[in-house]
Design a protein around this motif. Structure first.
Motif, PDB file in Angstrom:
ATOM      1  N   VAL A  60       1.958  -1.872   7.966  1.00  0.00           N
ATOM      2  CA  VAL A  60       2.240  -2.358   6.529  1.00  0.00           C
ATOM      3  C   VAL A  60       3.349  -1.151   5.993  1.00  0.00           C
ATOM      4  O   VAL A  60       4.377  -1.833   5.179  1.00  0.00           O
ATOM      5  CB  VAL A  60       1.117  -2.261   5.659  1.00  0.00           C
ATOM      6  CG1 VAL A  60       1.384  -2.698   4.103  1.00  0.00           C
ATOM      7  CG2 VAL A  60      -0.030  -3.414   6.279  1.00  0.00           C
ATOM      8  N   MET A  61       3.021  -0.233   6.165  1.00  0.00           N
ATOM      9  CA  MET A  61       4.064   1.032   5.566  1.00  0.00           C
ATOM     10  C   MET A  61       5.491   0.779   6.202  1.00  0.00           C
ATOM     11  O   MET A  61       6.187   0.926   5.717  1.00  0.00           O
ATOM     12  CB  MET A  61       3.362   2.322   5.543  1.00  0.00           C
ATOM     13  CG  MET A  61       2.319   2.373   4.457  1.00  0.00           C
ATOM     14  SD  MET A  61       1.465   4.068   4.434  1.00  0.00           S
ATOM     15  CE  MET A  61       0.263   3.727   3.192  1.00  0.00           C
ATOM     16  N   VAL A  62       5.103   0.718   7.566  1.00  0.00           N
ATOM     17  CA  VAL A  62       6.511   0.470   8.347  1.00  0.00           C
ATOM     18  C   VAL A  62       7.341  -0.548   7.951  1.00  0.00           C
ATOM     19  O   VAL A  62       8.560  -0.351   7.708  1.00  0.00           O
ATOM     20  CB  VAL A  62       6.241   0.293   9.941  1.00  0.00           C
ATOM     21  CG1 VAL A  62       7.241   0.235  10.627  1.00  0.00           C
ATOM     22  CG2 VAL A  62       5.686   1.723  10.527  1.00  0.00           C
ATOM     23  N   GLN A  63       6.536  -1.677   7.535  1.00  0.00           N
ATOM     24  CA  GLN A  63       7.367  -2.770   7.295  1.00  0.00           C
ATOM     25  C   GLN A  63       8.080  -2.532   5.803  1.00  0.00           C
ATOM     26  O   GLN A  63       9.333  -2.826   5.561  1.00  0.00           O
ATOM     27  CB  GLN A  63       6.508  -4.049   7.087  1.00  0.00           C
ATOM     28  CG  GLN A  63       7.288  -5.323   6.742  1.00  0.00           C
ATOM     29  CD  GLN A  63       6.157  -6.504   6.621  1.00  0.00           C
ATOM     30  OE1 GLN A  63       5.036  -6.448   6.739  1.00  0.00           O
ATOM     31  NE2 GLN A  63       6.949  -7.585   6.874  1.00  0.00           N
ATOM     32  N   GLN A  64       7.267  -1.738   5.144  1.00  0.00           N
ATOM     33  CA  GLN A  64       7.648  -1.368   3.601  1.00  0.00           C
ATOM     34  C   GLN A  64       8.754  -0.776   3.699  1.00  0.00           C
ATOM     35  O   GLN A  64       9.530  -0.391   2.672  1.00  0.00           O
ATOM     36  CB  GLN A  64       6.544  -0.676   2.861  1.00  0.00           C
ATOM     37  CG  GLN A  64       5.478  -1.719   2.451  1.00  0.00           C
ATOM     38  CD  GLN A  64       4.188  -0.892   1.803  1.00  0.00           C
ATOM     39  OE1 GLN A  64       3.502  -1.482   1.482  1.00  0.00           O
ATOM     40  NE2 GLN A  64       4.381   0.380   1.656  1.00  0.00           N
ATOM     41  N   ILE A  72       0.800  -1.243  -0.008  1.00  0.00           N
ATOM     42  CA  ILE A  72      -0.070  -0.199  -0.101  1.00  0.00           C
ATOM     43  C   ILE A  72       0.992   1.271   0.178  1.00  0.00           C
ATOM     44  O   ILE A  72       1.537   1.361   0.873  1.00  0.00           O
ATOM     45  CB  ILE A  72      -0.744  -0.012   1.393  1.00  0.00           C
ATOM     46  CG1 ILE A  72      -1.828  -1.506   1.298  1.00  0.00           C
ATOM     47  CG2 ILE A  72      -1.746   1.143   1.235  1.00  0.00           C
ATOM     48  CD1 ILE A  72      -2.682  -1.363   2.675  1.00  0.00           C
ATOM     49  N   ASP A  73       0.806   1.917  -1.164  1.00  0.00           N
ATOM     50  CA  ASP A  73       1.674   3.224  -1.219  1.00  0.00           C
ATOM     51  C   ASP A  73       1.227   4.501  -0.608  1.00  0.00           C
ATOM     52  O   ASP A  73       1.766   5.434  -0.381  1.00  0.00           O
ATOM     53  CB  ASP A  73       2.181   3.242  -2.534  1.00  0.00           C
ATOM     54  CG  ASP A  73       3.058   2.015  -3.037  1.00  0.00           C
ATOM     55  OD1 ASP A  73       4.090   1.884  -2.543  1.00  0.00           O
ATOM     56  OD2 ASP A  73       2.581   1.378  -3.919  1.00  0.00           O
ATOM     57  N   LEU A  74      -0.252   4.756  -0.790  1.00  0.00           N
ATOM     58  CA  LEU A  74      -0.985   5.534  -0.322  1.00  0.00           C
ATOM     59  C   LEU A  74      -2.178   5.432   0.004  1.00  0.00           C
ATOM     60  O   LEU A  74      -2.974   4.696  -0.491  1.00  0.00           O
ATOM     61  CB  LEU A  74      -1.261   6.946  -1.567  1.00  0.00           C
ATOM     62  CG  LEU A  74      -2.087   8.171  -1.334  1.00  0.00           C
ATOM     63  CD1 LEU A  74      -1.638   8.879  -0.315  1.00  0.00           C
ATOM     64  CD2 LEU A  74      -2.255   8.982  -2.686  1.00  0.00           C
ATOM     65  N   LEU A  75      -2.556   5.811   1.394  1.00  0.00           N
ATOM     66  CA  LEU A  75      -4.133   5.747   1.900  1.00  0.00           C
ATOM     67  C   LEU A  75      -4.520   6.967   1.885  1.00  0.00           C
ATOM     68  O   LEU A  75      -4.090   7.976   2.430  1.00  0.00           O
ATOM     69  CB  LEU A  75      -3.910   4.891   3.269  1.00  0.00           C
ATOM     70  CG  LEU A  75      -5.310   4.831   4.013  1.00  0.00           C
ATOM     71  CD1 LEU A  75      -6.183   4.251   3.232  1.00  0.00           C
ATOM     72  CD2 LEU A  75      -5.055   4.732   5.297  1.00  0.00           C
TER      73      LEU A  75
END
Length: 286
Positions: free
Chosen positions: A137-141, A93-96
């Motif tokens: 999710v973004m932290v992991q990415q 997920i790149d942008l929420l």
């Protein structure tokens, strides 16, 4: 000037939009599709989401690049599964863009507490809850942008919108604080501050008893069209703007006036409120 490393590249990015069935959310989804993004479309109404999906395909997205994912932001229990579905489908997920919301048209003295609870549940707590699910999710990415649609009413107190202003001030505070917490993790946070945009927000706004207003709002009808708004927002992301002001009515001047002359802002809004109570229609924000 914005920091270049905060610029967002739409091409092939996974962009999740809530409140995507109409208004700013639908228009932004179509604009993101036009810029090459892969889309997740969420709202409560599957039929309307399917129509927006087709608009995104018409704008250049492939059928498999637009995931329709119905979601009610009041349903916190459904959020882990929704996030899992997006990650399983796209891998990231790149942008929420937290865009779901509702407005209000009622005086505080008349308004049921249930209306305040509803608006805060949708406009504030729903945005926080989904953001908290996407954040790991973004932290992991090691990358990603978390964004929210607030309002000019999230910067100044607007008459007939005490609950709406409370919720929109709340999301501004939450996301501003989140920004400073996650910057060192490589994540970005963007707040969007619209004025009057031509959407159904006035028609769907809640009255004192919680019923929709059910008629068009002249100030909203006179506002910027949603497609133009979406382009301004998308350009803001692309240019790394962390607080995107969007609108063209006189209410946009309140953003600077509140900073430079808060007392003058209060008097001006009191005059607007007086006109509103007399049955006139001063140009107000959403």
């Amino acid at each position: 000037m914005p920091d270049n490393n905060k610029s967002f590249q739409f091409d092939n990015a996974v962009v999740w939009v809530t409140g995507a069935s109409s208004g700013i959310g639908a228009a932004f989804a179509v604009e993101a599709a036009r810029r090459g993004a892969r889309l997740v479309l969420s709202a409560r109404r599957p039929e309307q989401l399917a129509a927006v999906q087709q608009q995104c395909i018409d704008a250049g997205a492939g059928m498999e690049e637009v995931l329709v994912l119905p979601l009610d932001v009041e349903d916190e229990a459904a959020m882990p599964g929704a996030v899992g579905r997006v990650v399983d489908y796209f891998g990231r997920i790149d942008l929420l863009l937290n865009n779901a919301g509702m407005s209000q048209r009622s005086l505080c003295v008349d308004t049921d507490m249930a209306v305040y609870r509803k608006i805060i549940a949708v406009d504030l707590l729903g945005q926080i809850a989904l953001t908290k699910q996407v954040l790991p999710v973004m932290v992991q990415q090691g990358s990603g942008t978390l964004a929210v649609t607030s309002s000019v009413a999230g910067k100044v107190g607007s008459p007939m919108r005490t609950g709406y202003s409370a919720a929109k001030h709340g999301v501004m505070g939450f996301f501003d604080a989140l920004r400073v917490e996650v910057a060192h993790l490589g994540l970005n946070v963007t707040t969007i501050v619209p004025g009057s945009i031509r959407t159904a927000v006035g028609h769907n706004a809640l009255t004192a008893t919680g019923e929709p207003v059910g008629k068009e709002d002249p100030a909203i009808e006179a506002g910027m069209d949603a497609a133009t708004c979406a382009r301004v927002i998308a350009d803001g992301f692309a240019n790394g703007v962390e607080e995107i002001d969007v609108g063209e009515g006189p209410e946009m001047q309140l953003l600077d006036l509140k900073r430079t002359d808060p007392t003058g802002t209060f008097r001006l809004l009191e005059d607007w409120a007086a006109e509103l109570l007399k049955g006139n229609t001063p140009h107000l924000n959403q």
